[in-house]
Design an enzyme around this catalytic site. Structure first.
Site, mmCIF file in Angstrom:
data_model
loop_
_atom_site.group_PDB
_atom_site.id
_atom_site.type_symbol
_atom_site.label_atom_id
_atom_site.label_comp_id
_atom_site.label_asym_id
_atom_site.label_seq_id
_atom_site.Cartn_x
_atom_site.Cartn_y
_atom_site.Cartn_z
ATOM 1 N N SER A 190 0.818 -1.210 0.000
ATOM 2 C CA SER A 190 0.000 0.000 0.000
ATOM 3 C C SER A 190 0.854 1.264 0.000
ATOM 4 C CB SER A 190 -0.884 -0.001 1.242
ATOM 5 O OG SER A 190 -1.624 1.190 1.291
ATOM 6 N N ALA A 222 -3.802 4.163 0.912
ATOM 7 C CA ALA A 222 -4.696 4.394 2.041
ATOM 8 C C ALA A 222 -5.849 5.318 1.663
ATOM 9 C CB ALA A 222 -3.921 5.009 3.201
ATOM 10 N N ILE A 224 4.496 10.916 3.313
ATOM 11 C CA ILE A 224 3.495 11.358 2.336
ATOM 12 C C ILE A 224 2.312 11.963 3.086
ATOM 13 C CG2 ILE A 224 2.017 10.634 0.404
ATOM 14 C CD1 ILE A 224 5.037 10.202 -0.128
ATOM 15 N N ASN A 230 -4.835 0.087 8.466
ATOM 16 C CA ASN A 230 -3.552 0.726 8.742
ATOM 17 C C ASN A 230 -3.629 1.434 10.088
ATOM 18 O OD1 ASN A 230 -1.318 2.364 8.819
ATOM 19 N ND2 ASN A 230 -1.756 3.435 6.922
ATOM 20 N N CYS A 285 -1.644 5.115 12.093
ATOM 21 C CA CYS A 285 -1.971 6.541 12.015
ATOM 22 C C CYS A 285 -2.119 7.110 13.421
ATOM 23 C CB CYS A 285 -3.300 6.746 11.291
ATOM 24 S SG CYS A 285 -3.455 5.758 9.833
ATOM 25 N N GLY A 326 12.355 -0.381 3.020
ATOM 26 C CA GLY A 326 13.430 -0.879 2.156
ATOM 27 C C GLY A 326 14.268 -1.960 2.826
ATOM 28 N N GLY A 369 11.247 -4.399 2.803
ATOM 29 C CA GLY A 369 12.552 -4.575 2.171
ATOM 30 C C GLY A 369 12.678 -5.717 1.201
ATOM 31 N N GLY A 379 7.048 -2.916 -1.510
ATOM 32 C CA GLY A 379 6.833 -1.478 -1.562
ATOM 33 C C GLY A 379 7.970 -0.751 -2.248
HETATM 34 C C1 LIG Z 1 6.061 6.084 -0.275
HETATM 35 C C2 LIG Z 1 5.372 5.132 0.643
HETATM 36 C C3 LIG Z 1 4.032 5.296 0.953
HETATM 37 C C4 LIG Z 1 3.380 4.427 1.821
HETATM 38 N N1 LIG Z 1 2.055 4.587 2.083
HETATM 39 C C5 LIG Z 1 1.400 3.697 2.876
HETATM 40 C C6 LIG Z 1 0.003 3.786 3.091
HETATM 41 O O1 LIG Z 1 -0.660 4.664 2.545
HETATM 42 N N2 LIG Z 1 -0.581 2.872 3.928
HETATM 43 C C7 LIG Z 1 0.149 1.880 4.532
HETATM 44 O O2 LIG Z 1 -0.424 1.079 5.266
HETATM 45 N N3 LIG Z 1 1.454 1.754 4.312
HETATM 46 C C8 LIG Z 1 2.110 2.634 3.506
HETATM 47 N N4 LIG Z 1 3.463 2.484 3.285
HETATM 48 C C9 LIG Z 1 4.182 1.365 3.907
HETATM 49 C C10 LIG Z 1 4.328 0.188 2.919
HETATM 50 O O3 LIG Z 1 3.076 -0.299 2.525
HETATM 51 C C11 LIG Z 1 5.152 -0.952 3.545
HETATM 52 O O4 LIG Z 1 4.489 -1.443 4.693
HETATM 53 C C12 LIG Z 1 6.546 -0.521 3.947
HETATM 54 O O5 LIG Z 1 7.046 0.430 3.052
HETATM 55 C C13 LIG Z 1 7.524 -1.695 4.054
HETATM 56 O O6 LIG Z 1 7.688 -2.345 2.825
HETATM 57 P P1 LIG Z 1 8.900 -2.014 1.797
HETATM 58 O O7 LIG Z 1 10.160 -2.024 2.592
HETATM 59 O O8 LIG Z 1 8.814 -3.058 0.753
HETATM 60 O O9 LIG Z 1 8.622 -0.640 1.261
HETATM 61 C C14 LIG Z 1 4.115 3.364 2.421
HETATM 62 C C15 LIG Z 1 5.471 3.204 2.118
HETATM 63 C C16 LIG Z 1 6.113 4.065 1.240
HETATM 64 C C17 LIG Z 1 7.566 3.844 0.948
#
Ligand SMILES: Cc1cc2nc3c(=O)[nH]c(=O)nc-3n(C[C@H](O)[C@H](O)[C@H](O)COP(=O)(O)O)c2cc1C
Ligand SMILES: Cc1cc2nc3c(=O)[nH]c(=O)nc-3n(C[C@H](O)[C@H](O)[C@H](O)COP(=O)(O)OP(=O)(O)OC[C@H]3O[C@@H](n4cnc5c(N)ncnc54)[C@H](O)[C@@H]3O)c2cc1C
Ligand SMILES: Cc1cc2nc3c(=O)[nH]c(=O)nc-3n(C[C@H](O)[C@H](O)[C@H](O)COP(=O)(O)OP(=O)(O)OC[C@H]3O[C@@H](n4cnc5c(N)ncnc54)[C@H](O)[C@@H]3O)c2cc1C
Ligand SMILES: Cc1cc2nc3c(=O)[nH]c(=O)nc-3n(C[C@H](O)[C@H](O)[C@H](O)COP(=O)(O)O)c2cc1C
Ligand code: FES
Ligand code: FES
Lengths: 255, 305, 305, 255
Positions: free
Chosen positions: B21, B46, B71, B127, B130, B217, B244, B265
């Site tokens: 997400s 979200a 964001i 989520n 928040c 990441g 990550g 992500g």
């Molecule tokens: C730019 C960005 C925006 C994100 N927006 C949301 C969001 O709107 N809702 C949510 O639950 N997680 C959000 N996340 C968290 C990701 O869904 C994920 O849980 C987190 O980044 C870990 O995964 P990754 O390391 O593969 O990015 C966001 C992450 C990033 C990097």
């Protein structure tokens, strides 16, 4: 929008910490490029740099398949780009963003206003405008003498003024000083550079329609992450610089 | 050829790979790189009750093997999402998991009900990272009682299964996981980002306009793996793992730790084809490590397996 | 030339750079690469009451931009450390900060008293990230009351200042920091490692014999910076910062966030000369970013500075 | 103990996923090397790999300043080493650990027993033993034919038996099978290889004094982090493999 590997043909230090990088890509990827668009460059091979770096397209040549970007080393990513060797491969997303909508405009006289690393995309723009018979005047500003690049290249396409903050090269002052001094006018202006400069240009050129190219820190580069937003003039909604921009009508955005 | 399908509450996945997400918007952009039909599912950005403009920029910063984002829940509001974004996604053979956010329990309930009533989504992802405005900004996800309460209330109105997305910024992730399981969660999604900061040496101030941002990441993968491993031993509901992931071997590591599926992500930003690439590579990667089915892998890192 | 000296309770530092506890043993090995006289101070390996053999191997694993360790407090016991290790270190012009650990409050008190009575050390660093055996393994550092209690008891017996080393594996680091400050801590040291795990795809089991380990290195820097930034705004006592420092610019980032000095751990393994290199580069790096003294930098990332 | 940059002279794939890497270093760093010691190699330039990789010294030449290591690609770090190009620079800590204490031993007949990537350090050992007039017999074991390397090189220094697990090259079986079959004896034996092999060697050679070279995942590589410990025979204390080893008297350690 494509993800492609490109091999480095040429890397040259053209001014203080400023490099011209020429890469070879399949010509099919070049045919859709419009001036003002950018490439999103992957840094390194591993996972130390999870974010790409957005760099404007400064030039391309359909016949040789060469694409040129000009960048300044300001951090880790651009430093790594400056250490590339001929033949090495970099990964690009391209072409990204909306360019300057010159096809839609009827214009005879264009004023291009660039500052620092905002100068490169104006070169491709200038070339394409001249190709369309538009008369192009360019004003480009730099910090100091050592930073100046592409004066010669722009001069070949029309009148080109250069300003430096410290007066060490041509005119001392800001790009807007020259615009005022020389009372430069145009059907449209096109500007790219630091936000402070764009603001000054926006108010100096308030009576002329124009386009601004903006910068923001980016994640995806394609409109999916909402990292790179800017408010509309009414502050009621955001636009994405990577997808809706980086070029915006000057009337559209509030800096 | 190894069967990659996975079945989870409300979700029949072609494969265990989905975008996380907030990193994939509503899919349109990445659909230019490959067909969304390829994905196991999609976790959309979200949604909140009203449109939100999010935080000022800069909103992202790079860190070693990771990134920070702030964001700030920018989104056009749940109704606009349903009307303008979901029809595009519904044209694909793709379970949609809607991420829902809010500043009060009432907002969560409203968004959950609206999405679940729309019949467009296969599951909700709650989520709870928040800030809870009513409780003075403390996150819903850091207090087991509030986490359980929001889960319970959302479950009451939702016709589709609810996955609760846990925050890693807690002393005891197992306690929170058990609380939301007891409150009726159908599954867990973990982990969200870790709170971090970067200071800009030129301005001498925090680089992100919001000061702090969420770290994601490869940098956070060991933390996510540890938390999933611990939670898997404590709960009975399935886990969608994230944090990550970049390669097919990362996916296998997550499944061994106890995830039944994974989300990706940050890696999309480095390689827009990453989900598609992983889906292509997963079968041969599983074979290389001697697995004959996805089911063998899930939880395989635990002693009793 | 910029004056690099920093004064902290009990510590007159030539410069704000010191090796982090557990990554530098008792200094002998790195003294082969450069003279320990160059360092601002040294944080020596954790001491316990009795000798400890630590955990079985493997004890370390690499992760992206970081590493996991589960050494498990291996040390020859406080008496042997004082007798066999400290005389070597005392031959240098180098404040010694002794890291103390234990499984019960009594053990902490014993080790603290023994070290402080030895008159060989300039300060104690209270490592409260150890599991509290009496309380069923919960870490001293994750409960503000226990953290305060161990701080208070150690302060009662210590003749030298006590820096409490905080664990980042908590929901609210500020709460813990305030609790140990109120209990009399002279300073804080933060952060210790984040709990993580890596699974070995070949064996399909956690790679470390201890299953979980502490994540350190550049990967965790954004988390450390955030925590120091938040704690700096809440407490009055000075902070020694650590977590992922590799370069002089990292040091400046830590000082801006609110650290008065920094410690370097994992980076020593990549570059055994890292502390020495940073000390050499710090003056010109400070000048490059427009600083004229270390004092300008400390806390400079906060709005009221 | 030094940290130095070394430039790659030569990289060669000598067996399945096995590479011989020759680097040039200042000869002053070579003069103190003893067989059984290792180098700790930094992987890449950035911070993605915070840990170095320990690799045994397989050979060196004081005159040319060349140092040779032989490694098998088993993960990310060795893969990156296998992609080095001639002229590129790698950073080494060297020489690390205690080698085989051949100066202190009076011996006429040595048995060297190696398995897989435990074979390389035995080559330097064999050369130095032969230089001292010791008669050297080598038994080296590999998984399969494709993994075999340095048979020829060892044969030039004395009798060399090769075993493969599947019998695809010379003798089928384990190194200990050959030792038993041929009733190989010596004044001292020297062994390096996987732990399972070392255990078998330890019990097969129980009546002969010998030295084992051990492996463990390492952090610092110099004795400062306590990552790489092994218990003494009485299980009452640990030794550090990087500092007290990697070579230990067979009687000293319990595997
Ligand atoms: C730019 C960005 C925006 C994100 N927006 C949301 C969001 O709107 N809702 C949510 O639950 N997680 C959000 N996340 C968290 C990701 O869904 C994920 O849980 C987190 O980044 C870990 O995964 P990754 O390391 O593969 O990015 C966001 C992450 C990033 C990097
Ligand atoms: C549409 C667009 C076009 C651009 N065109 C050019 C160009 O033609 N030539 C040129 O020299 N520069 C250009 N820039 C700026 C360029 O992207 C940054 O200078 C570059 O990303 C800095 O990377 P770094 O790793 O060296 O710096 P670091 O500070 O180490 O980068 C860290 C992170 O911050 C981001 N970042 C840092 N500064 C900027 C910035 N000014 N704008 C956007 N992101 C930034 C990086 O992308 C990276 O994610 C452009 C930016 C945008 C948005
Ligand atoms: C004293 C000593 C001498 C060695 N000599 C040789 C040699 O001459 N030739 C050779 O091919 N190999 C040798 N090894 C093994 C070699 O160090 C590992 O194969 C290598 O570190 C694997 O790195 P990687 O990045 O490819 O694997 P990865 O699994 O990606 O490495 C991840 C981490 O695990 C560590 N690691 C993984 N496997 C081992 C292992 N078997 N031993 C120690 N650390 C490991 C790595 O060092 C790294 O820190 C030696 C090991 C030791 C301790
Ligand atoms: C191998 C290793 C051993 C450690 N041992 C200790 C210890 O004994 N006591 C302690 O308080 N911290 C210990 N730490 C934590 C470090 O002192 C430091 O807080 C942490 O590693 C973060 O800094 P870094 O990222 O620079 O390594 C250890 C860390 C490592 C990597
Ligand atoms: S960079 Fe992701 S939306 Fe613009
Ligand atoms: S690797 Fe650090 S003590 Fe051996």
């Amino acid at each position: 929008m494509n993800q492609i590997d490109a091999s480095v043909c040429h890397l040259e230090n053209i001014a203080h910490a400023t490099f011209k990088l020429v890469v070879k890509v399949d010509h099919e990827y070049l045919s859709f490029i419009r001036p003002g668009q950018f490439v999103h460059i992957q840094i390194g091979q591993g996972y130390e740099h999870m974010l790409r770096r957005p760099i404007s397209i400064a030039d391309f040549d359909l016949e040789t398949g060469q694409l040129t970007v000009i960048f300044k080393v300001i951090g880790e990513g651009t430093r790594k780009l400056s250490e590339l060797t001929e033949g090495s491969v970099i990964n690009l997303l391209l072409p990204l963003g909306q360019g300057y909508p010159i096809q839609q405009l009827s214009l005879k006289k264009a004023l291009l206003i660039g500052g620092g690393i905002g100068v490169p995309p104006l070169y491709l723009l200038a070339k394409q405008l001249v190709d369309r018979g538009v008369s192009v005047t360019t004003v480009i500003g730099f910090q100091t003498k050592d930073d100046v690049f592409y004066h010669e290249e722009f001069s070949q396409l029309g009148k080109c003024y250069v300003t430096t903050n410290d007066g060490s090269y041509q005119h001392k002052g800001f790009v807007t000083d020259i615009i005022n001094l020389e009372q430069l006018t145009a059907d449209y202006y096109f500007s790219c550079g630091p936000t402070a400069m764009l603001k000054a240009v926006q108010s100096t050129m308030v009576n002329c329609p124009g386009y601004l190219s903006l910068e923001e820190r980016m994640g995806c580069g394609i409109g999916a992450c909402y990292a790179c937003v800017i408010s509309n003039a009414e502050q009621t909604a955001y636009k994405k610089i990577c997808q809706d921009g980086p070029v915006f009508a000057a009337s559209e955005v509030s800096l | 050829m190894i069967d990659l399908t996975v079945e989870l509450p409300g979700l029949k996945l072609k494969n265990p790979i989905m975008p996380a997400s907030g990193c994939f918007s509503f899919g349109q952009e990445y659909n230019q790189f490959y067909s969304l039909n390829k994905l196991g599912a999609i976790m959309i950005k979200a949604a909140t009750q009203e449109p939100r403009l999010g935080n000022p920029t800069p909103r992202v910063a790079e860190t070693h093997a990771g990134m920070l984002n702030a964001i700030g829940l920018q989104n056009p509001g749940v109704t606009t999402i349903i009307e303008e974004q979901l029809p595009f996604l519904q044209s694909f053979d793709l379970p949609i998991i809607a991420n829902i956010a809010g500043s009060s329990i009432e907002e969560y309930v409203y968004v959950a009900k609206t999405l679940s009533d729309s019949a467009a989504v296969a599951a909700l992802e709650l989520n709870i990272s928040c800030p809870n405005v009513k409780e003075g900004g403390v996150q819903f996800g850091t207090d087991p009682h509030i986490a359980a309460e929001v889960t319970r209330r959302v479950k009451e109105v939702s016709k589709v299964p609810v996955y609760v997305k846990l925050s890693p910024n807690v002393t005891d992730i197992v306690e929170i996981a058990l609380a939301v399981e007891a409150a009726g969660a159908d599954g867990l999604s973990m982990i969200n980002t870790l709170t971090g900061m970067k200071i800009d040496l030129d301005t001498r101030k925090p680089l992100l306009a919001n000061q702090v941002g969420g770290l994601s990441g490869p940098a956070i993968k060991p933390i996510a793996i540890r938390m999933i491993y611990q939670v898997y031993q404590a709960v009975k509901i399935p886990i969608i793992g994230m944090g990550g992931i970049v390669t097919a071997t990362d996916v296998i590591e997550y499944l061994l730790a106890g995830a039944s599926a994974v989300a990706i992500g940050t890696a999309n930003f480095q390689n827009p084809l990453v989900c598609s690439d992983i889906i292509d590579q997963l079968p041969s990667c599983l074979t290389e490590y001697g697995f004959t089915s996805i089911k063998d892998v899930i939880g395989g890192g635990h002693d009793d397996n």
